[in-house]
Design a protein around this motif. Structure first.
Motif, mmCIF file in Angstrom:
data_model
loop_
_atom_site.group_PDB
_atom_site.id
_atom_site.type_symbol
_atom_site.label_atom_id
_atom_site.label_comp_id
_atom_site.label_asym_id
_atom_site.label_seq_id
_atom_site.Cartn_x
_atom_site.Cartn_y
_atom_site.Cartn_z
ATOM 1 N N GLN A 25 -44.348 95.279 77.123
ATOM 2 C CA GLN A 25 -43.088 94.559 77.295
ATOM 3 C C GLN A 25 -42.494 94.900 78.657
ATOM 4 N N THR A 26 -41.847 93.913 79.263
ATOM 5 C CA THR A 26 -41.153 94.137 80.527
ATOM 6 C C THR A 26 -39.660 93.976 80.316
ATOM 7 N N TYR A 27 -38.903 94.975 80.760
ATOM 8 C CA TYR A 27 -37.445 94.943 80.727
ATOM 9 C C TYR A 27 -36.945 94.795 82.166
ATOM 10 N N ALA A 28 -35.794 94.202 82.318
ATOM 11 C CA ALA A 28 -35.278 93.999 83.670
ATOM 12 C C ALA A 28 -33.773 94.207 83.715
ATOM 13 N N LEU A 29 -33.338 94.892 84.760
ATOM 14 C CA LEU A 29 -31.927 95.155 85.031
ATOM 15 C C LEU A 29 -31.612 94.509 86.377
ATOM 16 N N VAL A 30 -30.737 93.516 86.383
ATOM 17 C CA VAL A 30 -30.451 92.719 87.573
ATOM 18 C C VAL A 30 -28.991 92.920 87.974
ATOM 19 N N MET A 56 -37.080 85.777 85.731
ATOM 20 C CA MET A 56 -37.566 86.816 84.825
ATOM 21 C C MET A 56 -37.339 86.439 83.365
ATOM 22 N N SER A 57 -36.246 85.745 83.082
ATOM 23 C CA SER A 57 -36.019 85.272 81.705
ATOM 24 C C SER A 57 -37.106 84.286 81.305
ATOM 25 N N ALA A 58 -37.448 83.377 82.238
ATOM 26 C CA ALA A 58 -38.494 82.392 81.958
ATOM 27 C C ALA A 58 -39.851 83.056 81.772
ATOM 28 N N ALA A 59 -40.041 84.214 82.393
ATOM 29 C CA ALA A 59 -41.303 84.943 82.259
ATOM 30 C C ALA A 59 -41.378 85.741 80.965
ATOM 31 N N GLY A 60 -40.302 85.718 80.191
ATOM 32 C CA GLY A 60 -40.316 86.415 78.907
ATOM 33 C C GLY A 60 -39.826 87.842 78.949
ATOM 34 N N PHE A 61 -39.232 88.261 80.065
ATOM 35 C CA PHE A 61 -38.712 89.618 80.165
ATOM 36 C C PHE A 61 -37.396 89.734 79.384
ATOM 37 N N LYS A 62 -37.078 90.923 78.961
ATOM 38 C CA LYS A 62 -35.785 91.199 78.340
ATOM 39 C C LYS A 62 -34.835 91.643 79.449
ATOM 40 N N VAL A 63 -33.894 90.767 79.809
ATOM 41 C CA VAL A 63 -33.118 90.940 81.034
ATOM 42 C C VAL A 63 -31.638 91.173 80.738
ATOM 43 N N VAL A 64 -31.058 92.127 81.450
ATOM 44 C CA VAL A 64 -29.605 92.364 81.449
ATOM 45 C C VAL A 64 -29.125 92.174 82.879
ATOM 46 N N LYS A 65 -28.032 91.416 83.054
ATOM 47 C CA LYS A 65 -27.552 91.069 84.394
ATOM 48 C C LYS A 65 -26.097 91.469 84.563
ATOM 49 N N VAL A 84 -34.694 102.517 78.792
ATOM 50 C CA VAL A 84 -35.633 103.640 78.744
ATOM 51 C C VAL A 84 -35.838 104.088 77.300
ATOM 52 N N ALA A 85 -34.753 104.114 76.512
ATOM 53 C CA ALA A 85 -34.864 104.544 75.112
ATOM 54 C C ALA A 85 -35.713 103.577 74.294
ATOM 55 N N THR A 86 -35.597 102.276 74.616
ATOM 56 C CA THR A 86 -36.323 101.257 73.850
ATOM 57 C C THR A 86 -37.775 101.129 74.294
ATOM 58 N N ALA A 87 -38.027 101.305 75.585
ATOM 59 C CA ALA A 87 -39.368 101.093 76.144
ATOM 60 C C ALA A 87 -40.355 102.123 75.619
ATOM 61 N N ALA A 88 -41.584 101.675 75.490
ATOM 62 C CA ALA A 88 -42.680 102.556 75.092
ATOM 63 C C ALA A 88 -43.591 102.787 76.287
ATOM 64 N N ALA A 89 -44.428 103.796 76.163
ATOM 65 C CA ALA A 89 -45.392 104.074 77.232
ATOM 66 C C ALA A 89 -46.205 102.819 77.527
ATOM 67 N N GLY A 90 -46.358 102.514 78.816
ATOM 68 C CA GLY A 90 -47.077 101.317 79.220
ATOM 69 C C GLY A 90 -46.190 100.122 79.476
ATOM 70 N N ASP A 91 -44.931 100.173 79.005
ATOM 71 C CA ASP A 91 -43.975 99.117 79.311
ATOM 72 C C ASP A 91 -43.496 99.258 80.752
ATOM 73 N N THR A 92 -42.761 98.254 81.216
ATOM 74 C CA THR A 92 -42.258 98.255 82.590
ATOM 75 C C THR A 92 -40.766 97.950 82.597
ATOM 76 N N ILE A 93 -40.029 98.647 83.480
ATOM 77 C CA ILE A 93 -38.629 98.320 83.748
ATOM 78 C C ILE A 93 -38.536 97.906 85.216
ATOM 79 N N ILE A 94 -37.995 96.716 85.458
ATOM 80 C CA ILE A 94 -37.759 96.235 86.817
ATOM 81 C C ILE A 94 -36.255 96.263 87.074
#
Length: 527
Positions: A25-30, A56-65, A84-94
Motif C-alpha cells: 500500500q502507498t500512503y501520501a501526505l501532501v 495520487m488519489s487516482a493512482a489508488g494511494f491513501k492521501v491526506v492533504k 507510520v502506525a498503519t503502514a506495514a513493512a514494504g509499504d511506502t509513504i510519500i
C-alpha cells in the motif's frame, strides 16, 4: 533547492531496496502553502498540492492533504504518525511539500558543515515572533526523526520537496522564488525532536529517498506551465504518478525511471532553470522501486505464490503505454500574447493564462516567465516567433509522456556572446532520430536525420559559438520507430517554417510512440 536534509548526503545508503511487498500500500501526505500572513505569499504551491493530490488519489494511494491555513505542524505530524502506525513493512509513504523553505543558525553546535539548519516554513510562522510561533516550522533534524520512525518499521519513504533554501540565478525571472528570508539569530530548538534528530545523521537509512526541486546552487522559482504559476518539480511528479514515468508499463516506477522522467521534464518546464537533486545521488540498485501504482500492485498467485501484476487502467500491465495526442494533454495550438504598442495581433495568440509579451517599440519578445526570448522582433517576424512557441508547446506535451535526454556543456542559466558550447544527443532506444534547432528568430534549423537503422547513433555539435541575435534557442531531438523520411524532407527545405513543421509532426507523430528531448539555450550580449 532541497538542502533540508544535508545530513542524508553523509549517510551510507548503499543497500538496495527490496522489491515491493505483495499488495503493498502507498500512503501520501501532501502539503502546499501559498498564503503566508507574515511573509511573501506564493502563487502556485497550492495548485501544485492539488495537482499532486489528484494524481495520487487516482493512482489508488491513501492521501491526506493540507493547504494554506490547514497546514499546521501538529496536524501534519499526527497525519505522519498515523500513516507510520498503519503502514506495514514494504509499504511506502510519500511526503510532498510545496512552499517556502528557509535557513537558520544551526540548533546544535557543530551539527552542520555550513553552520545552518534548513526548515520548511508553514503559514503560522513569524520570524519576528519566533518564541510564540516556532512550532510552525519543520526543521531538517525533525524530519530525520520522522523518517527514522518509518525506517524502523521497514516502510519506504519518498520525500519530494518543491522549495528552496539558497541559491541565485543569472536570468531575470518575474516569478516568485520559494525561498523565505533566513533567520539570522541563534534560536532555541522548536522541539525535542529537533535536538534528537541531530544524532540521526549517522543512521544508515536504507529506505529513504529525497527528491529536491534543484541543486544547492540554484533557486526554485515558480514558472509558468500551461498558463499558470507552478513548481516544475510538482508538475513533473504529478505526471510521473499518472503513469508517464512508468516506462515499461508494469505498474511500478523504479528510481531510474523516475530520475529519467523528472530530470528531463523539470528541465523542459523550467526552461533549464533547475536541475533536480536526488538523495542518495545514485540509485541503490537498478531495480530499486520508489513508487508502486495501483494498476501494477504485485499480488500472489494461488498456485505458485509468485508475483504477477494486475491492471485497472484498461489494459494489461507490462504492455506499452497508451500515448495520447497533444490535444488531450492540454495543448491548444495557441499562446496568450500581450502587445505593448501599436501592431496587428498575430494568428494563434488568443490563448489563456499568463501571456508572452511583445514590446513593439524595442522589438523584444518576452516569455511568460519574464525571460528575453527574442530581440529585434518587428511586425515582419512576430508570426514566426509565435509559431515557434506554439510548436514548442506541442513538443513539450509530447515530451511529458516520453522524455529523452540531451546535454549542453558547460551548464549555465544563460550564455554570453563568444561562449563556446557542446551539444550531445545520445543514441535512443528507437532506430530513427531527428535533430533540429528552433532559433530565437523563429527559424527552423535542420541538424540531422537518422532513419531505417537498428539503433540511432550519437549526435554531437562541438565548439558552437554564441553569436547574435540573442534570446532563446531550443535544440530538439526526437527518437521514434515511426518513419521519419517525410518529416526529414520538410526539415530539409531551407524555407521551412515552424507552422509547416508542426503540421508534419502532427500528421506523423502525434499520438504515436516517440521520445522527445528539449534543450533550452538562453543567450545575451553580456552577463
Amino acid at each position: 533547492m532541497m538542502k533540508a536534509l544535508p545530513r542524508l548526503l553523509a549517510l551510507s545508503l548503499a543497500v538496495a531496496l527490496p522489491g515491493p511487498a505483495f499488495a503493498a500500500q502507498t500512503y501520501a501526505l501532501v502539503v502546499g502553502v501559498d498564503q503566508y500572513p507574515n511573509d511573501v505569499s506564493l502563487d502556485g504551491a497550492v495548485r501544485d498540492a492539488e495537482d499532486v493530490y489528484r494524481s495520487m488519489s487516482a493512482a489508488g494511494f491513501k492521501v491526506v492533504k493540507f493547504t494554506d491555513a490547514e497546514a499546521r505542524k501538529d496536524d501534519i505530524r499526527k497525519a505522519w504518525t498515523d500513516m507510520v502506525a498503519t503502514a506495514a513493512a514494504g509499504d511506502t509513504i510519500i511526503f510532498t511539500y510545496a512552499g517556502h523553505g528557509a535557513q537558520m543558525p544551526e540548533l546544535i553546535a557543530g551539527d552542520e558543515a555550513d553552520g545552518l539548519d534548513e526548515f520548511l516554513q508553514l503559514p503560522g510562522f513569524d520570524r519576528n515572533r519566533y518564541e510564540e510561533t516556532s512550532g510552525e516550522i519543520i526543521v531538517d533534524n525533525e524530519m530525520n526523526a520522522w523518517f527514522s520512525e518509518a525506517e524502523g518499521k521497514g516502510v519506504h519513504v519518498l520525500f519530494v520537496s518543491d522549495s528552496c533554501f539558497s541559491g541565485g540565478m543569472s536570468r531575470s525571472i518575474k516569478g516568485k522564488s520559494r525561498l523565505a528570508p533566513a533567520v539570522t539569530v541563534k534560536l532555541a530548538p522548536p522541539s525535542q525532536e529537533a535536538i534528537e534528530g541531530a544524532n540521526l545523521k549517522e543512521i544508515n537509512f536504507k529506505q529513504v529517498t529525497v527528491l529536491a526541486a534543484s541543486l544547492e546552487s540554484q533557486p526554485t522559482p515558480e514558472v509558468i506551465i500551461d498558463g499558470e504559476p507552478r513548481g516544475a518539480l510538482s508538475w513533473s511528479f504529478a505526471r510521473a504518478v499518472e503513469g508517464s514515468a512508468d516506462r515499461d508499463g508494469n505498474g511500478i516506477i523504479t528510481r531510474i525511471e523516475l530520475e529519467d522522467y523528472i530530470f528531463s521534464n523539470v528541465k523542459n518546464r523550467s526552461e533549464a532553470l533547475q536541475v533536480p537533486n536526488f538523495m542518495p545521488q545514485v540509485a541503490r540498485s537498478e531495480s530499486e522501486v520508489v513508487v508502486t501504482l495501483t494498476r501494477g500492485i504485485p499480488v500472489a498467485t494461488a498456485d505458485t505464490g509468485t508475483a504477477t501484476t494486475t491492471s485497472d487502467a484498461g489494459g494489461a500491465a507490462g504492455t506499452d503505454k497508451v500515448i495520447k495526442p497533444a490535444s488531450d494533454l492540454g495543448w491548444t495550438g495557441k499562446i496568450a500574447l500581450e502587445i505593448d504598442g501599436d501592431a496587428q495581433k498575430p494568428a494563434n495568440t488568443d490563448g489563456i493564462g499568463t501571456p508572452f509579451r511583445w514590446d513593439v517599440a524595442s522589438g523584444v519578445f518576452y516569455t511568460p516567465n519574464g525571460d528575453v526570448a527574442a530581440e529585434n522582433v518587428g511586425p515582419d517576424r512576430i508570426q514566426a516567433v509565435v509559431d515557434k512557441f506554439v510548436l514548442l508547446d506541442f513538443l513539450k506535451a509530447m515530451a511529458s509522456q516520453n522524455p529523452g535526454s540531451v546535454s549542453l556543456t558547460p551548464v549555465k542559466d544563460i550564455y554570453a556572446a563568444g561562449t563556446r558550447l557542446r551539444f550531445d544527443a545520445p543514441p535512443g532506444r528507437y532506430p530513427n532520430m531527428l535533430v533540429f534547432n528552433l532559433a530565437n528568430t523563429g527559424e527552423v534549423q535542420f541538424l540531422d536525420m537518422q532513419a531505417a537503422g537498428t539503433d540511432s547513433a550519437q549526435f554531437k555539435l562541438t565548439d558552437v559559438e554564441v553569436v547574435k541575435p540573442f534570446g532563446a534557442d531550443h535544440l530538439i531531438t526526437i527518437w521514434t520507430a515511426e518513419p521519419v523520411d517525410a518529416i526529414g524532407a520538410v526539415l530539409a527545405d531551407r524555407n521551412v517554417t515552424a507552422a509547416t513543421l508542426l503540421q508534419a509532426l502532427q500528421t506523423r507523430l502525434d499520438g504515436k510512440e516517440a521520445s522527445v528531448a528539449i534543450q533550452p539555450l538562453y543567450t545575451r550580449e553580456t552577463l
